[in-house]
Design a protein around this motif. Sequence first.
Motif, mmCIF file in Angstrom:
data_model
loop_
_atom_site.group_PDB
_atom_site.id
_atom_site.type_symbol
_atom_site.label_atom_id
_atom_site.label_comp_id
_atom_site.label_asym_id
_atom_site.label_seq_id
_atom_site.Cartn_x
_atom_site.Cartn_y
_atom_site.Cartn_z
ATOM 1 N N PHE A 130 0.817 -1.213 0.000
ATOM 2 C CA PHE A 130 0.000 0.000 0.000
ATOM 3 C C PHE A 130 0.851 1.263 0.000
ATOM 4 C CE2 PHE A 130 -3.064 -3.013 1.966
ATOM 5 C CZ PHE A 130 -4.075 -2.873 1.031
ATOM 6 N N THR A 131 2.081 1.184 -0.477
ATOM 7 C CA THR A 131 2.964 2.346 -0.490
ATOM 8 C C THR A 131 2.805 3.088 -1.812
ATOM 9 O OG1 THR A 131 4.534 1.165 0.894
ATOM 10 C CG2 THR A 131 5.346 3.125 -0.230
ATOM 11 N N PHE A 132 2.185 4.263 -1.728
ATOM 12 C CA PHE A 132 1.954 5.064 -2.924
ATOM 13 C C PHE A 132 2.902 6.253 -2.990
ATOM 14 C CE2 PHE A 132 -1.868 2.644 -2.401
ATOM 15 C CZ PHE A 132 -2.254 2.355 -3.690
ATOM 16 N N SER A 133 3.834 6.357 -2.064
ATOM 17 C CA SER A 133 4.804 7.440 -2.083
ATOM 18 C C SER A 133 6.146 6.897 -2.547
ATOM 19 C CB SER A 133 4.937 8.063 -0.689
ATOM 20 O OG SER A 133 5.376 7.094 0.227
ATOM 21 N N GLY A 134 6.982 7.768 -3.044
ATOM 22 C CA GLY A 134 8.282 7.358 -3.534
ATOM 23 C C GLY A 134 8.260 7.065 -5.020
ATOM 24 N N ARG A 135 9.313 6.406 -5.471
ATOM 25 C CA ARG A 135 9.482 6.144 -6.895
ATOM 26 C C ARG A 135 9.782 4.672 -7.136
ATOM 27 N NH1 ARG A 135 13.486 11.040 -8.745
ATOM 28 N NH2 ARG A 135 13.428 9.897 -10.686
ATOM 29 N N ALA A 136 9.403 4.198 -8.327
ATOM 30 C CA ALA A 136 9.677 2.811 -8.724
ATOM 31 C C ALA A 136 10.382 2.830 -10.080
ATOM 32 C CB ALA A 136 8.390 2.008 -8.817
ATOM 33 N N SER A 137 11.432 2.067 -10.191
ATOM 34 C CA SER A 137 12.191 2.021 -11.444
ATOM 35 C C SER A 137 11.428 1.232 -12.506
ATOM 36 C CB SER A 137 13.557 1.375 -11.198
ATOM 37 O OG SER A 137 13.382 0.027 -10.807
ATOM 38 N N ARG A 138 11.873 1.373 -13.746
ATOM 39 C CA ARG A 138 11.245 0.619 -14.838
ATOM 40 C C ARG A 138 11.301 -0.885 -14.625
ATOM 41 N NH1 ARG A 138 12.977 3.055 -20.619
ATOM 42 N NH2 ARG A 138 14.918 3.327 -19.534
ATOM 43 N N PRO A 139 12.479 -1.440 -14.258
ATOM 44 C CA PRO A 139 12.498 -2.894 -14.053
ATOM 45 C C PRO A 139 11.551 -3.344 -12.940
ATOM 46 C CG PRO A 139 14.727 -2.066 -14.205
ATOM 47 C CD PRO A 139 13.822 -0.874 -14.167
ATOM 48 N N GLU A 140 11.423 -2.547 -11.883
ATOM 49 C CA GLU A 140 10.517 -2.924 -10.801
ATOM 50 C C GLU A 140 9.091 -3.044 -11.323
ATOM 51 O OE1 GLU A 140 8.845 -1.102 -6.580
ATOM 52 O OE2 GLU A 140 10.722 -0.330 -7.397
ATOM 53 N N VAL A 165 -3.196 -9.224 -6.470
ATOM 54 C CA VAL A 165 -2.213 -8.329 -7.102
ATOM 55 C C VAL A 165 -2.759 -6.939 -7.427
ATOM 56 C CG1 VAL A 165 -0.878 -10.240 -8.063
ATOM 57 C CG2 VAL A 165 -2.658 -9.159 -9.446
ATOM 58 N N PHE A 166 -4.044 -6.679 -7.164
ATOM 59 C CA PHE A 166 -4.623 -5.395 -7.548
ATOM 60 C C PHE A 166 -3.911 -4.216 -6.883
ATOM 61 C CE2 PHE A 166 -7.619 -1.890 -6.853
ATOM 62 C CZ PHE A 166 -7.873 -1.559 -8.168
ATOM 63 N N PHE A 167 -3.853 -4.196 -5.552
ATOM 64 C CA PHE A 167 -3.245 -3.058 -4.858
ATOM 65 C C PHE A 167 -1.735 -2.961 -5.060
ATOM 66 C CE2 PHE A 167 -7.268 -2.860 -2.456
ATOM 67 C CZ PHE A 167 -7.559 -1.523 -2.707
ATOM 68 N N PRO A 168 -0.983 -4.073 -5.031
ATOM 69 C CA PRO A 168 0.450 -3.921 -5.317
ATOM 70 C C PRO A 168 0.706 -3.379 -6.730
ATOM 71 C CG PRO A 168 0.041 -6.066 -4.354
ATOM 72 C CD PRO A 168 -1.288 -5.446 -4.612
ATOM 73 N N HIS A 169 -0.103 -3.808 -7.709
ATOM 74 C CA HIS A 169 0.079 -3.305 -9.067
ATOM 75 C C HIS A 169 -0.277 -1.822 -9.157
ATOM 76 C CE1 HIS A 169 -1.070 -2.872 -13.441
ATOM 77 N NE2 HIS A 169 0.218 -3.128 -13.457
ATOM 78 N N LEU A 170 -1.352 -1.429 -8.517
ATOM 79 C CA LEU A 170 -1.735 -0.019 -8.513
ATOM 80 C C LEU A 170 -0.660 0.818 -7.825
ATOM 81 C CD1 LEU A 170 -3.826 2.168 -9.126
ATOM 82 C CD2 LEU A 170 -4.915 1.610 -6.938
ATOM 83 N N ALA A 171 -0.129 0.324 -6.715
ATOM 84 C CA ALA A 171 0.896 1.068 -5.976
ATOM 85 C C ALA A 171 2.181 1.207 -6.787
ATOM 86 C CB ALA A 171 1.183 0.381 -4.641
ATOM 87 N N VAL A 172 2.612 0.145 -7.461
ATOM 88 C CA VAL A 172 3.855 0.238 -8.235
ATOM 89 C C VAL A 172 3.649 1.112 -9.474
ATOM 90 C CG1 VAL A 172 3.658 -1.859 -9.675
ATOM 91 C CG2 VAL A 172 5.901 -1.040 -8.975
ATOM 92 N N ALA A 173 2.465 1.089 -10.082
ATOM 93 C CA ALA A 173 2.185 1.978 -11.215
ATOM 94 C C ALA A 173 2.182 3.433 -10.742
ATOM 95 C CB ALA A 173 0.849 1.621 -11.861
ATOM 96 N N TRP A 174 1.629 3.667 -9.572
ATOM 97 C CA TRP A 174 1.592 5.007 -8.977
ATOM 98 C C TRP A 174 3.019 5.512 -8.758
ATOM 99 C CZ3 TRP A 174 -3.285 7.030 -7.652
ATOM 100 C CH2 TRP A 174 -3.281 8.234 -6.959
ATOM 101 N N ARG A 175 3.863 4.650 -8.146
ATOM 102 C CA ARG A 175 5.252 5.039 -7.893
ATOM 103 C C ARG A 175 6.033 5.182 -9.197
ATOM 104 N NH1 ARG A 175 4.784 0.776 -4.321
ATOM 105 N NH2 ARG A 175 6.414 -0.379 -5.414
ATOM 106 N N ARG A 176 5.683 4.384 -10.207
ATOM 107 C CA ARG A 176 6.349 4.485 -11.510
ATOM 108 C C ARG A 176 6.041 5.833 -12.156
ATOM 109 N NH1 ARG A 176 10.092 4.738 -13.984
ATOM 110 N NH2 ARG A 176 10.092 4.499 -16.212
#
Length: 180
Positions: free
Chosen positions: A15-25, A78-89
């Motif tokens: 549920f982490t929607f703050s920060g950044r996620a790299s392309r590979p992540e 996988v819904f929330f983890p995918h949404l969170a990583v897309a948000w950080r991306r």
Amino acid sequence: MTFSDAIRTCFSKFFTFSGRASRPEYWFFFLFIMIWSLIAGIVDAQFFTQVAVTETETSKSVAASSSQPVQSIVSLIVFFPHLAVAWRRMHDTGRSGLYALLPILLILSAFVTLFFGIGIASSFQHGGNLDILFTRATLLIVIPTLIILFVSPLLVLWWLARPSQPGTNQYGPNPYEVAQ
């Protein structure tokens, strides 16, 4: 970041929607979702498909149906983890995470416009001036929305595929610079 590191990171930042996620992540996690969805679809097809055969004098028809319980469970997990990583991306490219929801928001706005616009138009006498006015106004709003709706997923996909914004941005440090 490796495939397993990306999966571990995405599930640890459920549920982490703050920060950044790299392309590979993002893309490794997306690949993980696709693989598990495919496996879940195969399991559903093998164990949860019901086949009904209907025969008449002249024809025979076969219908298969499945409630797809395994795919539904995988999607929920996988819904929330995918949404969170897309948000950080999106944050990693310097955009608000809300842009990841752009296609969904457009779909909702089109349905709301259709529901209320046609609902208001149908409350007037059919064939009257206000009925025609509200119907045309609704179509005037919905048609451009639908055109944008077909373009917006491509735009979001392009943003998700963009390289990281160099240096620190308003959402945090560059994940590539932190890892080194």
